[in-house]
Design an enzyme around this catalytic site. Structure first.
Site, PDB file in Angstrom:
ATOM      1  N   HIS A 123     -45.027  65.041 -38.855  1.00  0.00           N
ATOM      2  CA  HIS A 123     -44.039  64.803 -39.928  1.00  0.00           C
ATOM      3  C   HIS A 123     -44.570  65.406 -41.240  1.00  0.00           C
ATOM      4  CE1 HIS A 123     -41.610  62.502 -42.732  1.00  0.00           C
ATOM      5  NE2 HIS A 123     -41.117  61.697 -41.813  1.00  0.00           N
ATOM      6  N   GLU A 169     -40.549  68.872 -39.840  1.00  0.00           N
ATOM      7  CA  GLU A 169     -41.261  68.105 -38.818  1.00  0.00           C
ATOM      8  C   GLU A 169     -41.047  68.761 -37.463  1.00  0.00           C
ATOM      9  OE1 GLU A 169     -39.898  64.014 -39.243  1.00  0.00           O
ATOM     10  OE2 GLU A 169     -39.271  64.503 -41.267  1.00  0.00           O
TER      11      GLU A 169
END
Ligand code: BG6
Length: 305
Positions: A171, A275
């Site tokens: 992420h 991400e």
């Protein structure tokens, strides 16, 4: 509490890696070599920041208001989302994005590569408490290479007797000049799930991704490289990946960032998340006895456009 001098002796590579305790009592590794530097927290195997030597500004962004609290995710860097992405499918009491980002990991090996980059291997430390959230026998490990490029490979081994389905994401928060000025290429004409407003509406991308409001999208079935073009910082950031079929693009914009409380004043303007993930319909089935690796590589080039 881990013994810092024992960690430095065993994994420090003669000073290239320094283990420290930071306020909030997390243990971090500061990695410095001829090509760049990074800070990695043992909690979550969380790369908190990365700057290649060629850049004045970090490439991986850490919020100025980030909190370093045991058991809580750090705002910025590269949180590891695993073994599910977003809210749990059936139990809303379980933590969003899984538990890997908020639990202790341990260093298992460090080495200097031939090109002078530093490679760090870590493994998630299993606890009984985890077993209630994830009743499967899996091993999660990560290899992080800090150099002129940042490389991260996240590997899940299925050690149990039945297949497991995982969702996951690296992420990554990237440092940018201003969210209103950047564009992202690589996702043109792709299908995505639009999660703004809490729903999940399927849409199709038209051209490059630009930002003028809260953006929260899961692009599906894509293995493409993404490139952030940043006219203010005069650079392009390349994001390549393997073993990942989803790409999540996220910026909370002003109101949501204010509510989150750990973005700092206008922090949301200077970050964008790209991400590399396996999310929603791209969740991965790992057969018993098999392994799955998702890997990313980031680097920059000058941009004068
Ligand atoms: C993104 C999600 O991946 O992470 C967003 O798509 C979410 O919906 C964001 O808000 C941040 O999540 P968290 O749990 O780190 O605040």
């Amino acid at each position: 509490m881990a013994n810092l001098s024992a960690l430095n002796l065993r994994f420090g590579l003669s000073g290239q890696i320094v283990f420290k305790e930071i306020p909030g009592s997390l243990i971090v590794m500061e990695v410095t070599n001829a090509h760049g530097s990074a800070t990695i927290a043992l909690q979550g195997a969380h790369v908190m920041s990365w700057r290649p030597k060629s850049e004045a500004e970090p490439v991986v962004w850490l919020s100025r208001a980030a909190r370093f609290t045991p058991g809580k995710s750090i705002r910025g860097g590269v949180p590891v989302c695993w073994p599910w992405f977003g809210p749990h499918a059936t139990d809303s009491k379980l933590p969003a994005h899984g538990f890997a980002r908020t639990v202790p990991w341990e260093a298992t090996a460090t080495r200097v590569l031939d090109n002078g980059a530093t490679e760090i291997a870590l493994t998630l430390v299993e606890t009984d408490q985890m077993g209630t959230m994830w009743p499967h026998q899996t091993k999660l490990s990560i290899a992080i290479t800090v150099g002129a490029r940042l490389k991260i490979a996240l590997t899940t081994d299925n050690l149990g007797n039945e297949d497991v389905v995982i969702g996951e994401a690296l992420h990554t928060y990237f440092q940018i000049g201003d969210i209103a000025d950047i564009r992202i290429s690589g996702l043109e004409a792709g299908d995505y799930l639009d999660k703004v407003g809490g729903g999940s509406v399927r849409r199709r991308q038209d051209g490059r991704v630009v930002f003028s409001a809260e953006t929260d999208r899961i692009y599906l079935n894509t293995e493409a490289e993404c490139v952030i073009t940043d006219p203010r910082l005069k650079r392009r950031i390349h994001v390549t990946k393997s073993g990942s079929r989803s790409t999540v693009v996220w910026n909370p914009w002003t109101e949501k960032a204010d509510k989150m409380g750990d973005f700092g004043l206008d922090g949301w303007r200077e970050m964008v998340c790209i991400e590399s993930a396996n999310a929603a319909e791209n969740a991965v089935t790992i057969k018993t006895g098999s392994r799955h690796t998702m890997a990313v590589e980031y680097w920059t080039e000058k941009y004068d456009g």
